[in-house]
Design a protein around this motif. Structure first.
Motif, PDB file in Angstrom:
ATOM      1  N   TYR A  25      27.287  44.493  69.990  1.00  0.00           N
ATOM      2  CA  TYR A  25      27.803  45.176  71.181  1.00  0.00           C
ATOM      3  C   TYR A  25      26.792  46.196  71.709  1.00  0.00           C
ATOM      4  CZ  TYR A  25      32.238  43.605  69.021  1.00  0.00           C
ATOM      5  OH  TYR A  25      33.234  42.879  68.427  1.00  0.00           O
ATOM      6  N   ASN A  39      29.665  41.722  74.379  1.00  0.00           N
ATOM      7  CA  ASN A  39      30.960  42.351  74.116  1.00  0.00           C
ATOM      8  C   ASN A  39      31.818  41.476  73.204  1.00  0.00           C
ATOM      9  OD1 ASN A  39      32.114  40.347  75.745  1.00  0.00           O
ATOM     10  ND2 ASN A  39      31.980  41.622  77.581  1.00  0.00           N
ATOM     11  N   GLU A  40      32.979  42.002  72.831  1.00  0.00           N
ATOM     12  CA  GLU A  40      33.879  41.317  71.912  1.00  0.00           C
ATOM     13  C   GLU A  40      34.328  39.972  72.461  1.00  0.00           C
ATOM     14  OE1 GLU A  40      37.597  42.729  69.069  1.00  0.00           O
ATOM     15  OE2 GLU A  40      37.332  43.663  71.039  1.00  0.00           O
TER      16      GLU A  40
END
Length: 461
Positions: free
Chosen positions: A16, A22-23
């Motif tokens: 991240y 991102n997730e």
């Protein structure tokens, strides 16, 4: 060898912050890896049942359902309402496609377990125990997302644990996959890349999974040599003399130029195995402990203090005498019962076999921290080999080896390599791999192996 990590949250966080992933991106890659496996292995339109929990493991399953939709006959079983932010987002996406949701489990061609990930930190409720039991009862092909549900962060299992044919684990290998308890549940392990190649995702670690390529067999490349060029192993035989004879045969078959059994009684030995009443002057390594039983303490102390490489096994792990030599760079090969005795003698821990098996890595690390020179090989379904801060896992072992005499063969193999000049850690790793891979190559019924069979298979590696 491959890297193993106690946890991967820090590795996700690095993606991240360091790679601006991102997730959501990592989750899409996780789901796509499961999708790719199913697409490669199974024909289109096969039925797929995905059982989802409320957290991010369930979110992986929801994302998988979206990818499989229309190409396969997908059914979603939501064991509980989505709760994590990613689970809620993935469920919202699923709803737009009208993917089929079911209220009851059924026997699909493929069952995917997305109930719990590595974050499981408490016993499962009766609801989930029954759910997992039902899934296990099916003849479906079973895939676990990240780790089979029921295995916690330490590799301990619940009363009911998902029995996977394949575990697709995310990002990197986890320590919890290699407990002895986990071995019956994980099936084949596949590591999924998460937005970057695995070598980028992974960082430094002190734990490693051994591959077959890590085995360094004692091939003879030097043409100008003689029997003395390949060492002289002395095997100390005790009350149960068969153990020493098995070790000696294994050692000779694994390349030692000379092998002598040290025993005060005259033994009926194969012609190629010598006998001596005392340690040979040209001895280059000693194997001791197998079937030793009662022995004169001063004589054993004198042997243990010889300035040659040593492999110690079995009965000596119950004798305080062993504590006198733990400053040496020796190889120790206890099974769990022997190791808890060793831990108690060394005043590290007074525990049961069950407690050890629940925390094998923890107690190996405790021992090796106190005795950094020792190479420790803890036997089990997954063998742990450790020295100082480094730990290596040999996962090639099988129930074929659960026979009397198998450990004596291993002692002989390690002793043979020590006699031939291998460093203790290298000897333990290569001998352990040869031991396990030789057993895997055994083609007869898996209950029928005897030590001589194992030695013959190792000769063929």
């Amino acid at each position: 060898m491959q890297k193993i990590f106690d946890e991967v949250n820090s590795l996700d966080k690095r993606c991240y912050e360091g790679f601006f992933l991102n997730e959501d991106i990592l989750m899409e890659h996780a789901a796509f890896s499961m999708y790719s496996y199913i697409e490669d292995i199974f024909e289109e339109n096969k039925s797929v049942l995905i059982a989802c929990g409320s957290g991010n493991n369930g979110a992986d399953g929801l994302a998988l359902a979206r990818l499989l939709h229309k190409k396969f006959d997908v059914s979603l079983y939501l064991a509980s309402e989505p709760k994590s932010s990613m689970a809620k987002l993935q469920y919202k996406r699923v709803k737009t496609l009208n993917i089929k949701e079911v209220n009851e489990l059924f026997e699909a061609d493929i069952v995917v377990d997305c109930l719990f990930g590595t974050g499981l930190n408490k016993p499962l409720s009766e609801k989930y125990l029954n759910l997992i039991d039902t899934l296990n009862s099916y003849n479906s092909f079973k895939i676990a997302c990240d780790i089979p549900s029921g295995i916690n962060h330490f590799g301990q299992i619940n009363n009911s644990t998902f029995e996977a044919d394949v575990t697709i684990t995310m990002g990197a290998l986890k320590t919890s996959l290699f407990s002895d308890f986990a071995k019956d549940y994980i099936g084949e392990i596949i590591v999924s890349n998460l937005g970057v190649q695995r070598e980028i995702y992974e960082t430094q670690t002190n734990k490693f999974l051994l591959d077959e390529s890590d085995m360094n067999l004692p091939f003879r490349n030097k043409k100008n040599s003689h029997k003395g060029s390949y060492g002289h192993l002395n095997v100390v035989a005790g009350c149960k003399k068969g153990a020493g004879i098995i070790a000696a045969k294994a050692a000779f078959g694994f390349g030692a130029g000379l092998v002598s059994i040290v025993c005060h009684e005259n033994l009926d030995l194969p012609y190629h195995i010598m006998q001596t009443h005392f340690i040979s002057e040209n001895c280059t390594a000693i194997a001791i402990g197998m079937g030793l039983g009662k022995y004169e303490t001063d004589e054993i102390r004198k042997i243990l203090n010889k300035d040659v490489s040593k492999i110690i096994d079995a009965d000596l792990f119950y004798d305080k005498l062993i504590c006198e030599v733990l400053d040496q760079e020796i190889v120790l090969t206890p099974h769990p019962k022997e190791f808890i005795s060793l831990l108690k003698l060394c005043e590290i821990a007074d525990i049961s076999v069950q407690e050890l098996q629940n925390n094998r890595f923890l107690y190996v690390e405790k021992f090796c921290k106190k005795y950094p020179n020792v190479v420790l090989l803890l036997k089990g379904a997954n063998v742990i080999i450790a020295q100082s801060e480094k730990l290596y896992v040999n996962s090639f072992g099988s129930a074929v080896l659960s026979k009397g005499g198998s450990g004596d063969v291993l002692s002989g193999l390690i002793g043979s390599l020590l006699a031939q000049g291998y460093k203790p850690l290298e000897a333990a790793i290569s001998a352990s791999l040869a031991h396990a891979l030789g057993a895997r190559n055994y083609k007869k019924n898996n209950y029928s192996l005897i030590p001589s069979d194992l030695i013959e298979e190792i000769k063929k590696l």
